[in-house]
Design a protein around this motif. Structure first.
Motif, PDB file in Angstrom:
ATOM      1  N   LYS A   1       3.484  -5.324   0.558  1.00 51.25           N
ATOM      2  CA  LYS A   1       3.263  -6.227   1.687  1.00 51.25           C
ATOM      3  C   LYS A   1       4.543  -6.349   2.499  1.00 51.25           C
ATOM      4  O   LYS A   1       5.642  -6.229   1.968  1.00 51.25           O
ATOM      5  N   PRO A   2       4.417  -6.638   3.820  1.00 52.56           N
ATOM      6  CA  PRO A   2       5.609  -6.781   4.657  1.00 52.56           C
ATOM      7  C   PRO A   2       6.306  -8.129   4.478  1.00 52.56           C
ATOM      8  O   PRO A   2       5.695  -9.113   4.063  1.00 52.56           O
TER       9      PRO A   2
ATOM     10  N   ASP B   1       5.340 -16.142   2.280  1.00 53.02           N
ATOM     11  CA  ASP B   1       6.598 -15.959   3.000  1.00 53.02           C
ATOM     12  C   ASP B   1       7.520 -14.992   2.242  1.00 53.02           C
ATOM     13  O   ASP B   1       8.633 -15.334   1.866  1.00 53.02           O
ATOM     14  N   LEU B   2       7.025 -13.770   2.042  1.00 54.27           N
ATOM     15  CA  LEU B   2       7.771 -12.776   1.261  1.00 54.27           C
ATOM     16  C   LEU B   2       9.162 -12.520   1.819  1.00 54.27           C
ATOM     17  O   LEU B   2       9.358 -12.457   3.031  1.00 54.27           O
ATOM     18  N   ARG B   3      10.084 -12.342   0.888  1.00 52.27           N
ATOM     19  CA  ARG B   3      11.476 -12.009   1.199  1.00 52.27           C
ATOM     20  C   ARG B   3      11.804 -10.689   0.522  1.00 52.27           C
ATOM     21  O   ARG B   3      11.172 -10.311  -0.462  1.00 52.27           O
ATOM     22  N   LEU B   4      12.811  -9.996   1.030  1.00 52.88           N
ATOM     23  CA  LEU B   4      13.196  -8.713   0.440  1.00 52.88           C
ATOM     24  C   LEU B   4      13.532  -8.846  -1.044  1.00 52.88           C
ATOM     25  O   LEU B   4      13.168  -7.993  -1.845  1.00 52.88           O
TER      26      LEU B   4
ATOM     27  N   GLU C   1       3.840  -4.639  -9.865  1.00 55.67           N
ATOM     28  CA  GLU C   1       5.040  -4.356  -9.080  1.00 55.67           C
ATOM     29  C   GLU C   1       4.788  -4.782  -7.645  1.00 55.67           C
ATOM     30  O   GLU C   1       3.786  -4.400  -7.041  1.00 55.67           O
ATOM     31  N   LEU C   2       5.706  -5.575  -7.113  1.00 54.49           N
ATOM     32  CA  LEU C   2       5.620  -6.008  -5.727  1.00 54.49           C
ATOM     33  C   LEU C   2       6.643  -5.225  -4.914  1.00 54.49           C
ATOM     34  O   LEU C   2       7.842  -5.251  -5.220  1.00 54.49           O
ATOM     35  N   GLU C   3       6.152  -4.496  -3.920  1.00 56.32           N
ATOM     36  CA  GLU C   3       7.026  -3.820  -2.965  1.00 56.32           C
ATOM     37  C   GLU C   3       7.000  -4.633  -1.684  1.00 56.32           C
ATOM     38  O   GLU C   3       5.932  -4.919  -1.146  1.00 56.32           O
ATOM     39  N   VAL C   4       8.168  -5.032  -1.215  1.00 57.33           N
ATOM     40  CA  VAL C   4       8.269  -5.762   0.035  1.00 57.33           C
ATOM     41  C   VAL C   4       8.725  -4.766   1.092  1.00 57.33           C
ATOM     42  O   VAL C   4       9.762  -4.131   0.950  1.00 57.33           O
ATOM     43  N   THR C   5       7.923  -4.616   2.141  1.00 51.68           N
ATOM     44  CA  THR C   5       8.220  -3.633   3.173  1.00 51.68           C
ATOM     45  C   THR C   5       8.902  -4.294   4.363  1.00 51.68           C
ATOM     46  O   THR C   5       8.749  -5.494   4.598  1.00 51.68           O
ATOM     47  N   ILE C   6       9.657  -3.485   5.078  1.00 54.66           N
ATOM     48  CA  ILE C   6      10.319  -3.960   6.288  1.00 54.66           C
ATOM     49  C   ILE C   6       9.900  -3.060   7.446  1.00 54.66           C
ATOM     50  O   ILE C   6       9.730  -1.857   7.266  1.00 54.66           O
TER      51      ILE C   6
ATOM     52  N   SER D   1       8.739   0.812   2.681  1.00 51.47           N
ATOM     53  CA  SER D   1       9.145  -0.054   1.587  1.00 51.47           C
ATOM     54  C   SER D   1      10.664  -0.062   1.509  1.00 51.47           C
ATOM     55  O   SER D   1      11.340   0.832   2.019  1.00 51.47           O
ATOM     56  N   LEU D   2      11.193  -1.076   0.860  1.00 55.52           N
ATOM     57  CA  LEU D   2      12.631  -1.178   0.693  1.00 55.52           C
ATOM     58  C   LEU D   2      13.165   0.045  -0.037  1.00 55.52           C
ATOM     59  O   LEU D   2      14.197   0.587   0.328  1.00 55.52           O
ATOM     60  N   SER D   3      12.434   0.525  -1.039  1.00 54.74           N
ATOM     61  CA  SER D   3      12.908   1.692  -1.791  1.00 54.74           C
ATOM     62  C   SER D   3      12.910   2.943  -0.922  1.00 54.74           C
ATOM     63  O   SER D   3      13.803   3.775  -1.028  1.00 54.74           O
ATOM     64  N   GLU D   4      11.926   3.085  -0.034  1.00 50.75           N
ATOM     65  CA  GLU D   4      11.912   4.239   0.871  1.00 50.75           C
ATOM     66  C   GLU D   4      13.089   4.174   1.830  1.00 50.75           C
ATOM     67  O   GLU D   4      13.742   5.169   2.108  1.00 50.75           O
TER      68      GLU D   4
END
Length: 179
Positions: free
Chosen positions: A28-29, A95-98, A130-135, A144-147
């Motif tokens: 999710k972003p 309110d997702l954060r990185l 696993e939660l991936e937070v995207t930007i 995603s942050l990892s990408e």
């Protein structure tokens, strides 16, 4: 014991270790709401006692009507009690954060009552998510942050599919039996 057998034992250990990977991944972003899925089976007769953790520690706890939120998650996390009574122990994270990215693990606590807080309790692992937070990256789709980190040269580790590992292990054992 042959060295080939030792290799098989090591390979089996790797396979078992990888089985602990998250059951599901949610992406999710930043700023949005993520629902980390969790279902109790069989359906509990009473409202269960649920705890969610991540690598940094305690995230959320619900015991009946009472809930507690971990540091940094205040006002952003919940497992709605009405859903929990139906066996849905999904964690809602707003309110997702990185820094919310990571693996979240849910547990059901049994044998605990308010009168016997010091009594032994049993925690049952329900699942890991696993939660991936995207930007947003200007001019492209979300990444995603990892990408994003990976594109800067940092290493990204990915695991082979579990079926491939199991088939490799079975092949290894079969070869050892035939030789």
């Amino acid at each position: 014991m042959t060295s080939f057998t030792n290799i098989c034992i090591v390979w089996f250990t790797v396979c078992v270790g990888l089985c602990a990977d998250p059951d599901v991944t949610v992406s999710k972003p930043v700023g949005s709401t993520a629902v980390l899925p969790c279902t109790l089976s069989p359906l509990p007769s009473e409202t269960p006692f649920i705890i969610w953790h991540n690598k940094n520690g305690f995230v959320f706890e619900r015991e009946g009507e009472e809930s507690y939120q971990g540091e940094g998650y205040e006002g952003r996390v919940d497992v709605p009690v009405e859903e929990l009574r139906k066996g849905n122990c999904s964690l809602v994270l707003r309110d997702l954060r990185l820094n919310d990215a990571g693996v979240y693990t849910s547990y059901q606590i049994e044998g605990h009552t308010k009168r016997s807080a010091s009594a032994m309790t049993k925690s049952n692992l329900i699942n890991s998510v696993e939660l991936e937070v995207t930007i947003p990256v200007k001019g492209t789709n979300e990444k995603s942050l990892s990408e994003t980190l990976g594109s800067s040269g940092d290493a990204i580790t990915t695991h082979p599919h579990l079926k491939i590992l199991v088939l490799s292990l079975l092949s290894c054992l079969l070869f050892n039996l035939l030789s």
